[in-house]
Design an enzyme around this catalytic site. Structure first.
Site, PDB file in Angstrom:
ATOM      1  N   HIS A  12       4.071  -7.222  -0.536  1.00 35.51           N
ATOM      2  CA  HIS A  12       4.937  -7.395   0.633  1.00 35.51           C
ATOM      3  C   HIS A  12       5.828  -8.602   0.321  1.00 35.51           C
ATOM      4  O   HIS A  12       5.375  -9.555  -0.342  1.00 35.51           O
ATOM      5  CB  HIS A  12       4.171  -7.786   1.895  1.00 35.51           C
ATOM      6  CG  HIS A  12       3.107  -6.840   2.351  1.00 35.51           C
ATOM      7  ND1 HIS A  12       1.823  -6.894   1.889  1.00 35.51           N
ATOM      8  CD2 HIS A  12       3.131  -5.850   3.283  1.00 35.51           C
ATOM      9  CE1 HIS A  12       1.098  -5.965   2.505  1.00 35.51           C
ATOM     10  NE2 HIS A  12       1.861  -5.315   3.350  1.00 35.51           N
TER      11      HIS A  12
ATOM     12  N   ASP B 276       4.100 -11.878   0.810  1.00 40.98           N
ATOM     13  CA  ASP B 276       2.973 -12.227  -0.068  1.00 40.98           C
ATOM     14  C   ASP B 276       3.445 -13.133  -1.181  1.00 40.98           C
ATOM     15  O   ASP B 276       2.728 -14.024  -1.627  1.00 40.98           O
ATOM     16  CB  ASP B 276       2.399 -10.993  -0.799  1.00 40.98           C
ATOM     17  CG  ASP B 276       1.943  -9.894   0.106  1.00 40.98           C
ATOM     18  OD1 ASP B 276       1.598 -10.181   1.253  1.00 40.98           O
ATOM     19  OD2 ASP B 276       1.920  -8.729  -0.367  1.00 40.98           O
TER      20      ASP B 276
HETATM   21  C1  XLS Z   1      -3.123  -2.120   6.115  1.00 41.45           C
HETATM   22  C2  XLS Z   1      -2.375  -1.424   5.078  1.00 41.45           C
HETATM   23  C3  XLS Z   1      -1.440  -2.312   4.288  1.00 41.45           C
HETATM   24  C4  XLS Z   1      -0.408  -1.494   3.570  1.00 41.45           C
HETATM   25  C5  XLS Z   1       0.776  -2.273   3.098  1.00 41.45           C
HETATM   26  O1  XLS Z   1      -4.152  -1.680   6.592  1.00 41.45           O
HETATM   27  O2  XLS Z   1      -3.272  -0.774   4.235  1.00 41.45           O
HETATM   28  O3  XLS Z   1      -2.153  -3.116   3.419  1.00 41.45           O
HETATM   29  O4  XLS Z   1      -0.958  -0.835   2.489  1.00 41.45           O
HETATM   30  O5  XLS Z   1       1.474  -2.839   4.138  1.00 41.45           O
END
Ligand code: XLS
Ligand code: NI
Ligand code: NI
Length: 443
Positions: free
Chosen positions: A105, A108
């Site tokens: 993201h 991140d």
């Molecule tokens: C949350 C999601 C997230 C997505 C990416 O539960 O799995 O991690 O994969 O935003």
């Protein structure tokens, strides 16, 4: 450029394939990246990807306690310098593990600034290092995404917020995330709903929110085309958490939404095992729903705990699960732009850096083993034959006539009045099939 002279994992070398008899916990027993399965290398089948958020940013906290993660390379600040250093650690880890991809993201990798301009500047500074490291290692970006759920401004959602300025901010953020994903040669871009859902319906205009979400996705697709980004877009279904009801609740709900708003040409699904469980489905079910609608794009490889009702994001270790995942993926033509993306985190009690290696090695081996077993099941053909046999009547005269539109209610009634009743059903053979699957697993 950020300098981090010493290795973050000095005592760990490149993780190698040593075969099923190896007792080295820092080696692969099944994942041999060059081994051919159905004419394709394991590396190309599985397209493993490490997620930045859990592996490099998760402090391993829970609602009852602070983070426990020991990450000696991290100075604990939210500075751009620290973020740049962390990139080097991430790439050292991924290189040693031997994965071809990663996913992140926007927030991140780089810290949020005081204004959007500052935030974008921070992101650019870190993306420069990401690009250098991608070029140095050959590791690529599986997909990018934007975090539209952590910052308090997104408390009511992003594209579905009742506040139009929040929609605008989210649009600006995704615009930038798309540019960065494109710059890094990303193979895809994912929309997981974040807080796109509701906590209660008394204060919610669901129809209006859904149309805003569709508008938002159309804007993203249009902008991607404008900048020449041709990666695959994905929606990631999840039924709840953080909201009580997430709009993208499962594969079927997502497909319905995409069809309603004319988005099926642009988005496929990124399915996550733990989300399937929370939706009251199996991953096998979700793969089948997506695959049979030609919308199976990528998977987030993790697993939940049957006794815990939330997204525990554990590493997959169950060979039965990985076998069904790989059977579904092979059945629908394999992964092309997508990958097996470890959206998984180590437990709070597994706080040492080496645990990150054990976790990923285990997940990769479980999927490699699942791939080998799935290929063996397909090569053997008995499972397929049993399934085909169950539909045999549809390959005969009557079934063929119905499938080719040569019947209606009157003609079928006439037929049945003549016959009086059906001739008979066949056994579903569930137990035989389950025994058969177990026989492959124990080979
Ligand atoms: C949350 C999601 C997230 C997505 C990416 O539960 O799995 O991690 O994969 O935003
Ligand atoms: Ni996910
Ligand atoms: Ni998840």
């Amino acid at each position: 450029m950020a300098a981090f002279p010493e290795a973050a994992f000095p005592e760990i070398g490149k993780i190698r394939y040593e075969g099923p008899d190896s007792r080295n916990p820092l080696a692969f027993r099944h994942y041999d990246e060059n081994q051919l399965v159905e004419g394709k290398t394991m590396r190309d089948h599985l397209r493993f990807s490490v997620v930045y958020w859990h592996t490099f940013r998760n402090p391993l906290s829970d609602p009852f306690g602070a983070g426990t993660a020991l990450r000696p390379w991290d100075d604990g600040t939210d500075s751009v310098e620290n973020a740049k250093k962390r990139v080097l650690v991430a790439f050292e880890f991924m290189e040693k593990l031997g994965v071809p991809f990663y996913a992140f993201h926007d927030r991140d990798v780089a810290p949020e600034g005081a204004t959007l301009t500052e935030t974008n500047r921070n992101l650019d500074a870190v993306v420069e290092v990401l690009l250098q490291q991608q070029q140095r290692t050959g590791i690529g970006l599986l997909w990018g995404t934007a975090n539209l759920f952590s910052h308090p401004r997104y408390m009511h959602g992003a594209a579905t917020s009742p506040n139009a300025e929040v929609f605008a901010h989210a649009a600006a953020q995704v615009k930038k995330a798309l540019e960065v994903t494109h710059q890094l040669g990303g193979q895809g871009y994912t929309f997981w709903g974040g807080r796109e859902g509701y906590q209660n319906l008394w204060n919610t205009d669901m129809g209006r929110e859904l149309s805003h979400l569709a508008r938002f996705l159309h804007m993203a697709v249009d902008y991607a085309r404008q900048i020449g980004f041709s990666g695959q877009f994905y929606i990631e279904p999840k039924p709840k958490e953080p909201t009580k009801h997430q709009y993208d609740s499962d594969a079927a709900a997502c497909l319905n939404f995409l069809r309603q708003y004319d988005l099926t040409d642009h988005l496929k699904l990124n399915l996550e095992t733990n989300h399937a469980t929370l939706a009251g489905h199996t991953m096998q079910h979700e793969l089948e729903v997506a695959g049979s609608s030609a919308a199976l794009g990528s998977i987030d490889a993790n697993t939940g705990d049957m006794l815990l009702g939330w997204d525990t994001d554990q590493f997959p270790t169950d060979i039965y699960l990985t076998t069904t995942c790989m059977l579904g993926i092979l059945k629908y033509g394999g992964l092309t732009t997508g990958g097996v993306n470890f959206d998984a985190k180590v437990r709070r009690e597994s706080f040492e850096p080496v645990d990150l290696f054990y976790a990923h090695i285990g997940g990769m081996d479980a999927f490699a083993q699942g791939l080998k077993i799935a290929a063996a099941i397909r090569a053997d053909g008995r499972l397929d034959a049993l399934r085909q046999q169950r539909y045999a009547s549809w390959d005969q005269e009557l079934g063929q006539q119905i499938e080719s539109d040569q019947h209606d209610f009157q003609s079928l009634e006439k037929l049945m009045l003549e016959k009086g009743d059906i001739t008979g059903n066949q056994s579903g053979r569930q137990e035989l099939i389950e025994n058969l699957i177990n026989s492959y697993l124990s080979e």
